[in-house]
Motif scaffolding. Structure first.
Motif, PDB file in Angstrom:
ATOM      1  N   ILE A 187       0.821  -1.214   0.000  1.00  0.00           N
ATOM      2  CA  ILE A 187       0.000   0.000   0.000  1.00  0.00           C
ATOM      3  C   ILE A 187       0.855   1.265   0.000  1.00  0.00           C
ATOM      4  CG2 ILE A 187      -1.959  -1.153   1.114  1.00  0.00           C
ATOM      5  CD1 ILE A 187      -1.041   0.333   3.723  1.00  0.00           C
ATOM      6  N   ILE A 188       2.135   1.135  -0.383  1.00  0.00           N
ATOM      7  CA  ILE A 188       3.015   2.305  -0.368  1.00  0.00           C
ATOM      8  C   ILE A 188       2.521   3.391  -1.314  1.00  0.00           C
ATOM      9  CG2 ILE A 188       4.597   1.520  -2.188  1.00  0.00           C
ATOM     10  CD1 ILE A 188       5.611   3.165   1.152  1.00  0.00           C
ATOM     11  N   SER A 189       1.778   3.019  -2.368  1.00  0.00           N
ATOM     12  CA  SER A 189       1.281   4.006  -3.324  1.00  0.00           C
ATOM     13  C   SER A 189       0.158   4.865  -2.751  1.00  0.00           C
ATOM     14  CB  SER A 189       0.791   3.308  -4.597  1.00  0.00           C
ATOM     15  OG  SER A 189      -0.175   2.331  -4.289  1.00  0.00           O
ATOM     16  N   SER A 190      -0.367   4.517  -1.574  1.00  0.00           N
ATOM     17  CA  SER A 190      -1.389   5.355  -0.943  1.00  0.00           C
ATOM     18  C   SER A 190      -0.781   6.526  -0.175  1.00  0.00           C
ATOM     19  CB  SER A 190      -2.242   4.516   0.010  1.00  0.00           C
ATOM     20  OG  SER A 190      -1.476   4.064   1.121  1.00  0.00           O
ATOM     21  N   VAL A 191       0.508   6.428   0.149  1.00  0.00           N
ATOM     22  CA  VAL A 191       1.143   7.424   1.022  1.00  0.00           C
ATOM     23  C   VAL A 191       1.123   8.839   0.443  1.00  0.00           C
ATOM     24  CG1 VAL A 191       3.348   8.090   2.099  1.00  0.00           C
ATOM     25  CG2 VAL A 191       2.543   5.720   2.234  1.00  0.00           C
ATOM     26  N   PRO A 192       1.475   9.070  -0.830  1.00  0.00           N
ATOM     27  CA  PRO A 192       1.469  10.455  -1.320  1.00  0.00           C
ATOM     28  C   PRO A 192       0.114  11.145  -1.202  1.00  0.00           C
ATOM     29  CG  PRO A 192       2.674   9.041  -2.829  1.00  0.00           C
ATOM     30  CD  PRO A 192       2.015   8.135  -1.845  1.00  0.00           C
ATOM     31  N   MET A 193      -0.966  10.436  -1.508  1.00  0.00           N
ATOM     32  CA  MET A 193      -2.279  11.082  -1.416  1.00  0.00           C
ATOM     33  C   MET A 193      -2.684  11.323   0.027  1.00  0.00           C
ATOM     34  SD  MET A 193      -4.541  12.453  -3.312  1.00  0.00           S
ATOM     35  CE  MET A 193      -4.465  11.776  -4.970  1.00  0.00           C
ATOM     36  N   PHE A 194      -2.358  10.411   0.915  1.00  0.00           N
ATOM     37  CA  PHE A 194      -2.639  10.634   2.326  1.00  0.00           C
ATOM     38  C   PHE A 194      -1.806  11.795   2.870  1.00  0.00           C
ATOM     39  CE2 PHE A 194      -3.964   5.923   2.929  1.00  0.00           C
ATOM     40  CZ  PHE A 194      -5.222   6.210   2.431  1.00  0.00           C
ATOM     41  N   ASN A 195      -0.578  11.940   2.385  1.00  0.00           N
ATOM     42  CA  ASN A 195       0.247  13.074   2.794  1.00  0.00           C
ATOM     43  C   ASN A 195      -0.351  14.391   2.331  1.00  0.00           C
ATOM     44  OD1 ASN A 195       2.186  11.691   4.216  1.00  0.00           O
ATOM     45  ND2 ASN A 195       3.630  11.551   2.524  1.00  0.00           N
ATOM     46  N   LEU A 196      -0.949  14.397   1.140  1.00  0.00           N
ATOM     47  CA  LEU A 196      -1.621  15.605   0.660  1.00  0.00           C
ATOM     48  C   LEU A 196      -2.768  15.972   1.592  1.00  0.00           C
ATOM     49  CD1 LEU A 196      -2.514  17.838  -1.257  1.00  0.00           C
ATOM     50  CD2 LEU A 196      -3.635  16.080  -2.661  1.00  0.00           C
ATOM     51  N   ALA A 197      -3.593  15.004   1.942  1.00  0.00           N
ATOM     52  CA  ALA A 197      -4.712  15.281   2.847  1.00  0.00           C
ATOM     53  C   ALA A 197      -4.206  15.790   4.193  1.00  0.00           C
ATOM     54  CB  ALA A 197      -5.550  14.013   3.030  1.00  0.00           C
ATOM     55  N   ALA A 198      -3.130  15.187   4.701  1.00  0.00           N
ATOM     56  CA  ALA A 198      -2.557  15.627   5.972  1.00  0.00           C
ATOM     57  C   ALA A 198      -1.989  17.040   5.855  1.00  0.00           C
ATOM     58  CB  ALA A 198      -1.464  14.659   6.408  1.00  0.00           C
ATOM     59  N   ALA A 199      -1.377  17.353   4.723  1.00  0.00           N
ATOM     60  CA  ALA A 199      -0.809  18.690   4.518  1.00  0.00           C
ATOM     61  C   ALA A 199      -1.904  19.756   4.506  1.00  0.00           C
ATOM     62  CB  ALA A 199      -0.021  18.725   3.212  1.00  0.00           C
ATOM     63  N   ILE A 200      -3.058  19.444   3.969  1.00  0.00           N
ATOM     64  CA  ILE A 200      -4.183  20.394   3.972  1.00  0.00           C
ATOM     65  C   ILE A 200      -4.635  20.663   5.410  1.00  0.00           C
ATOM     66  CG2 ILE A 200      -6.591  20.688   3.283  1.00  0.00           C
ATOM     67  CD1 ILE A 200      -5.914  19.124   0.728  1.00  0.00           C
ATOM     68  N   SER A 201      -4.710  19.615   6.223  1.00  0.00           N
ATOM     69  CA  SER A 201      -5.050  19.791   7.644  1.00  0.00           C
ATOM     70  C   SER A 201      -4.006  20.626   8.356  1.00  0.00           C
ATOM     71  CB  SER A 201      -5.174  18.429   8.334  1.00  0.00           C
ATOM     72  OG  SER A 201      -6.344  17.772   7.978  1.00  0.00           O
ATOM     73  N   ALA A 202      -2.740  20.291   8.140  1.00  0.00           N
ATOM     74  CA  ALA A 202      -1.661  21.014   8.812  1.00  0.00           C
ATOM     75  C   ALA A 202      -1.665  22.492   8.436  1.00  0.00           C
ATOM     76  CB  ALA A 202      -0.317  20.378   8.449  1.00  0.00           C
ATOM     77  N   SER A 203      -1.939  22.787   7.181  1.00  0.00           N
ATOM     78  CA  SER A 203      -1.982  24.179   6.733  1.00  0.00           C
ATOM     79  C   SER A 203      -3.093  24.952   7.442  1.00  0.00           C
ATOM     80  CB  SER A 203      -2.189  24.230   5.219  1.00  0.00           C
ATOM     81  OG  SER A 203      -2.249  25.560   4.765  1.00  0.00           O
ATOM     82  N   ARG A 204      -4.232  24.316   7.600  1.00  0.00           N
ATOM     83  CA  ARG A 204      -5.345  24.988   8.288  1.00  0.00           C
ATOM     84  C   ARG A 204      -5.028  25.194   9.758  1.00  0.00           C
ATOM     85  NH1 ARG A 204     -11.783  23.583   7.713  1.00  0.00           N
ATOM     86  NH2 ARG A 204     -12.516  25.251   9.087  1.00  0.00           N
ATOM     87  N   ILE A 205      -4.421  24.185  10.401  1.00  0.00           N
ATOM     88  CA  ILE A 205      -4.038  24.330  11.810  1.00  0.00           C
ATOM     89  C   ILE A 205      -3.008  25.441  11.964  1.00  0.00           C
ATOM     90  CG2 ILE A 205      -2.835  23.181  13.713  1.00  0.00           C
ATOM     91  CD1 ILE A 205      -4.091  20.548  12.740  1.00  0.00           C
ATOM     92  N   TYR A 206      -2.052  25.507  11.063  1.00  0.00           N
ATOM     93  CA  TYR A 206      -1.015  26.547  11.134  1.00  0.00           C
ATOM     94  C   TYR A 206      -1.618  27.938  10.955  1.00  0.00           C
ATOM     95  CZ  TYR A 206       3.233  29.165  10.056  1.00  0.00           C
ATOM     96  OH  TYR A 206       4.243  30.095  10.055  1.00  0.00           O
ATOM     97  N   ASN A 207      -2.530  28.091  10.030  1.00  0.00           N
ATOM     98  CA  ASN A 207      -3.134  29.407   9.775  1.00  0.00           C
ATOM     99  C   ASN A 207      -3.965  29.896  10.948  1.00  0.00           C
ATOM    100  OD1 ASN A 207      -2.007  29.593   7.219  1.00  0.00           O
ATOM    101  ND2 ASN A 207      -3.773  28.662   6.206  1.00  0.00           N
ATOM    102  N   ASN A 208      -4.497  28.975  11.754  1.00  0.00           N
ATOM    103  CA  ASN A 208      -5.355  29.341  12.885  1.00  0.00           C
ATOM    104  C   ASN A 208      -4.671  29.131  14.229  1.00  0.00           C
ATOM    105  OD1 ASN A 208      -8.283  29.825  11.668  1.00  0.00           O
ATOM    106  ND2 ASN A 208      -7.434  28.034  10.603  1.00  0.00           N
ATOM    107  N   ARG A 209      -3.344  29.026  14.237  1.00  0.00           N
ATOM    108  CA  ARG A 209      -2.598  28.651  15.437  1.00  0.00           C
ATOM    109  C   ARG A 209      -2.716  29.673  16.562  1.00  0.00           C
ATOM    110  NH1 ARG A 209       0.708  30.777  11.729  1.00  0.00           N
ATOM    111  NH2 ARG A 209       2.368  32.229  12.330  1.00  0.00           N
TER     112      ARG A 209
END
Length: 496
Positions: A315-337
């Motif tokens: 399932i290593i090919s799932s990692v890039p897309m999951f990282n994208l979803a995580a990056a979107i969350s992290a960006s929102r958390i950072y903007n509202n920190r």
């Protein structure tokens, strides 16, 4: 810093970071295991034996199921100019091993770059930055990028498919997924299905046009792999169809071990994603933009969980897309920190970042000790031959050693000779004229144990700095023939 340097770093800085980490893993852990053995031996034979198919390793050791030569050909052709220079200076073949792994890593990371650029264009530079951070601190993804597995070769095409999905080139994305399925990994059908269904439900593609488009691509890919692999295997063959029949229809893959349905979600994904795992799950609630991209990939993992035999690489090919979803969350958390509610999430994210770095360090330490026979044959080459001796040296490599670090890239030229013959009873080895043995047995009649090579056993906590210790135990033993005066005349550390 001048403008040209800033422009270069802006364009390629992230690539240099990811490439440097991946190259570090190759240089420190150059050896490979049995999972990579087919493509590793194939690349060696393409580079060194070329059109002399009779000398190719796969004809003597075909493996459980046949694999395609297309990926090995691609990497070998691209690495050939560098290896020609190495051969001109008579450098050992281990440098060629490093070269082909670095070349493979460059190919995979170039496809990841395409995906990353599409992330920047669709979600912005901040999401792109978090995507790179998550990728760089995840040991398994960058380590696997240079491992010549069918899963890794398929990953390159999947990255291109992901990038085209973000770009809006949906039919092109399907083309890449079809190629990955037919040529490299038949189980990519489990990813192709949910993504295709999602595109149909959102009316991003039309059913009739998709059928015509996909059938044409599929026929082209089948014809290509059938042509190449029938020549290389000397029989009419579509490798991935045989893999599909073996794994899915006959369900023979379960002979290599089984895990419960939840294993990918409770073990493989937490280890491979680390900090990105909780952030990925959070993104499904925080940002609806992630759903069309993350849900099909999540469905892929769920469908794959139905198969009893499970490995992280599947399932290593799932990692890039999951990282994208995580990056979107992290960006929102950072903007509202700076907001009180979000500050807790921000602090938690920073804490998980540090924990993830520690976990990756532990994974690296364990992997470094996980190739005992590779280190064993290196030590044997250094101590087992004198420049004054012109007689041939015969080394027998048992199945365990061949599976845990030794490939043809690890072999030296004359006077060294190697045998991987299987099924020889231990009491017959002394009658086979072997100078040395590399195997998993500490005592064999007619041979003296010269040295041992330790390998990874477990991880242990301790009450001092650092608090984590890698526990090792003897894995591979080098044996010398007692009737060989040249071998016995040397100083060996022994196995006690």
């Amino acid at each position: 810093m001048d403008s040209k340097t800033r422009k270069f770093l802006h364009k390629y800085g992230y690539d240099m970071i990811l490439g440097s980490i991946s190259a570090f893993y190759v240089l420190t852990v150059p050896y490979t295991k049995v999972e990579e053995s087919f493509n590793m031996q194939a690349m060696h034979d393409i580079i060194y034996h070329r059109h002399h198919l009779d000398e190719y390793d796969h004809l003597e050791f075909p493996g459980v199921v046949p694999r395609t030569f297309i990926g090995a050909w691609l990497v070998s052709v691209m690495a050939a100019p560098v290896i020609s220079i190495l051969s001109f200076f008579s450098l050992p073949k281990i440098y060629s091993l490093i070269t082909v792994r670095l070349m493979l890593g460059g190919i995979i990371l170039s496809t990841l770059r395409f995906f990353r650029v599409q992330i920047r264009m669709k979600f912005g530079q901040q999401v792109e930055a978090f995507f790179v951070i998550f990728t760089s601190i995840q040991f398994h993804f960058l380590f696997y990028c240079t491992r010549p597995l069918p899963n890794t070769l398929a990953l390159g095409l999947v990255n291109m498919a992901y990038g085209n999905l973000l770009k809006g080139s949906f039919y092109t994305a399907l083309d890449f997924l079809i190629a990955a399925t037919i040529i490299f990994r038949c189980d990519m059908l489990l990813l192709l299905g949910p993504i295709g269904l999602g595109l149909l439900l959102t009316r991003s593609i039309s059913l009739w046009k998709a059928i015509k488009h996909c059938v044409g691509t599929a026929l082209l890919c089948v014809g290509f792999t059938f042509l190449v692999d029938s020549i290389m295997w000397r029989k009419l063959l579509w490798p991935e169809f045989e893999v599909f029949w073996f794994n899915s229809v006959l369900n023979r893959s379960s002979e290599w071990g089984v895990h419960p349905f939840h294993w990918y979600f409770t073990s493989a994904l937490p280890r491979s994603l680390l900090l990105a795992y909780p952030l990925f799950m959070l993104s499904l609630l925080l940002d609806r933009r992630t759903l069309p991209y993350a849900l099909p990939v999540l469905s892929f993992v769920a469908l794959y969980s139905k198969l009893p035999h499970k490995e992280l690489r599947f399932i290593i090919s799932s990692v890039p897309m999951f990282n994208l979803a995580a990056a979107i969350s992290a960006s929102r958390i950072y903007n509202n920190r700076k907001k009180s509610f979000w500050r807790l999430f921000y602090v938690g994210m920073l804490g998980l970042l540090l924990i993830s770095l520690g976990c990756s360090a532990i994974f690296f330490m364990a992997s470094y000790e996980n190739y005992p026979s590779g280190y064993g044959i290196k030590k044997l080459h250094q101590a087992g031959h004198s420049e004054r001796s012109m007689s041939e040296i015969f080394v027998h490599i048992d199945t365990f050693s061949a599976m845990n670090g030794i490939t043809r890239f690890c072999e030296n030229d004359h006077p060294w000779r190697y045998s991987k013959e299987e099924g020889i009873p231990l009491d017959e080895l002394q009658s086979r004229n072997f100078s040395y043995l590399l195997n998993e047995h500490p005592q064999i009649d007619g041979f003296k144990c010269l040295f041992k090579t330790d390998g990874f056993s477990s991880i242990r906590l301790r009450k001092r700095i650092p608090p984590i210790e890698v526990v090792k135990e003897p894995k591979v033993f080098a044996q010398g023939a007692v009737n060989n005066e040249d071998v016995m005349s040397r100083n060996w550390p022994g196995c006690s």
